[in-house]
Design an enzyme around this catalytic site. Structure first.
Site, PDB file in Angstrom:
ATOM      1  N   LYS A   1      -6.913 -11.169  -9.316  1.00 56.67           N
ATOM      2  CA  LYS A   1      -5.877 -10.263  -8.847  1.00 56.67           C
ATOM      3  C   LYS A   1      -4.626  -9.847  -9.647  1.00 56.67           C
ATOM      4  CE  LYS A   1      -7.190 -10.118  -4.994  1.00 56.67           C
ATOM      5  NZ  LYS A   1      -7.263  -9.907  -3.623  1.00 56.67           N
TER       6      LYS A   1
ATOM      7  N   ASP B   1      -7.086 -12.431   2.542  1.00 50.75           N
ATOM      8  CA  ASP B   1      -5.621 -12.686   3.533  1.00 50.75           C
ATOM      9  C   ASP B   1      -4.808 -11.534   3.977  1.00 50.75           C
ATOM     10  OD1 ASP B   1      -4.168 -14.479   5.401  1.00 50.75           O
ATOM     11  OD2 ASP B   1      -3.120 -14.419   4.256  1.00 50.75           O
TER      12      ASP B   1
ATOM     13  N   ASP C   1      -4.169  -5.098   0.940  1.00 46.89           N
ATOM     14  CA  ASP C   1      -2.608  -5.630   1.846  1.00 46.89           C
ATOM     15  C   ASP C   1      -1.270  -5.684   1.128  1.00 46.89           C
ATOM     16  OD1 ASP C   1      -3.097  -8.486   1.681  1.00 46.89           O
ATOM     17  OD2 ASP C   1      -1.716  -8.570   2.401  1.00 46.89           O
TER      18      ASP C   1
ATOM     19  N   ASP D   1     -10.076  -7.427  -0.402  1.00 49.20           N
ATOM     20  CA  ASP D   1      -8.682  -8.586   0.301  1.00 49.20           C
ATOM     21  C   ASP D   1      -9.374  -9.894   1.674  1.00 49.20           C
ATOM     22  OD1 ASP D   1      -6.959 -10.593  -1.311  1.00 49.20           O
ATOM     23  OD2 ASP D   1      -5.813  -9.694   0.248  1.00 49.20           O
TER      24      ASP D   1
END
Length: 268
Positions: free
Chosen positions: A179, A10, A204, A8
């Site tokens: 996602k 961010d 995250d 990912d």
């Protein structure tokens, strides 16, 4: 076994417009060792070229071809379906450009699809038009289900929130490509010419990154530089393969990411 990395953006490599400490070292190590990788983002505002330029400004040199957005994944998915080539699009260049490159024509006259993506300028008129087109039979597609996005002043409504408005008005739920849909992960793996059994997903968020990797047959690494904490992991009935503080913990270990137990916690 050589590993392929999906990650990912961010919360893993960046936090809004700031570099996560060690992310530049991690990416440099992958590139210097010719380890295949792709950076995934559910944000469909920017094209891969724009993302490359933005990341370069904050110190991350990620090639354009190593960036895979939900806009790109949506265009790829629709092209594979063969159910039409016209679309009414609510979104920005990160969505309209890949659709154009896949041969789609944007129209307000009986489109095959209504495609909803991220934009900072949602128009009530455009949303009303989308509702009427869906009522007349257009297929409803959305790039991702995220209901909010970050800004300097706090949360802002994102694709999932606007999709919920349209779904409520039409009684038609969209098909989300981004996602946690494993389709986005599998298309990224296919693009790299890799296989899920030797691919890692770094994220995250438990509810998007980890579950998408898990459902795609990948090993997963949860980092704690974004949304999730060690405590929040306990709320879910599934686990990442390991938990790490940051991608910085992978520097020096990208060839054998599970070999150093001092920098990681087994979540199994």
């Amino acid at each position: 076994m050589g590993w392929t990395y999906l990650m990912d953006m961010d919360g893993v490599l960046t936090n809004e417009e700031h570099l996560v400490p060690g992310a530049d070292e991690f990416i440099a190590e992958l590139r210097n060792n010719d380890i295949p990788f792709s950076v995934l983002t559910n944000n469909s505002i920017r094209t891969a070229r724009d993302q490359h330029a933005r990341l370069l400004q904050i110190g991350l040199d990620i090639p354009e071809e190593s960036i895979w957005t939900s806009g790109m994944a949506t265009a790829d998915f629709l092209a594979s379906q063969g159910q039409g080539d016209t679309a009414f699009v609510i979104g920005e260049s990160g969505l309209t450009t890949p659709l154009y490159e896949k041969g789609f024509v944007t129209t307000e006259t009986n489109p095959d699809y209504v495609v909803l993506g991220e934009t900072r300028m949602y128009s009530f008129e455009a949303i009303t038009t989308a509702i009427r087109m869906i009522e007349r039979g257009a297929k409803f597609i959305a790039t991702n289900p995220d209901v909010t996005g970050p800004s300097h002043d706090g949360s802002i409504p994102a694709t999932g929130a606007v999709a919920a408005l349209i779904a409520k008005a039409t009684g038609r739920e969209p098909y989300y490509v981004g996602k946690p849909n494993p389709i986005m992960m599998r298309s990224a793996v296919r693009r790299l010419g890799a296989h899920s059994e030797n691919t890692l997903m770094i994220g995250d968020r438990m509810d998007t990154d980890v579950i998408a990797g898990l459902e795609s047959g990948m090993r997963t690494i949860l980092v704690l530089t974004g949304i999730s904490s060690r405590g929040s992991v306990e709320k879910y009935p599934y686990r990442p393969t390991v938990i790490m503080d940051s991608v910085k913990d992978l520097v020096g270990h990208t060839g054998d990411p599970f070999g150093d137990t001092d920098t990681q916690d087994s979540a199994g």
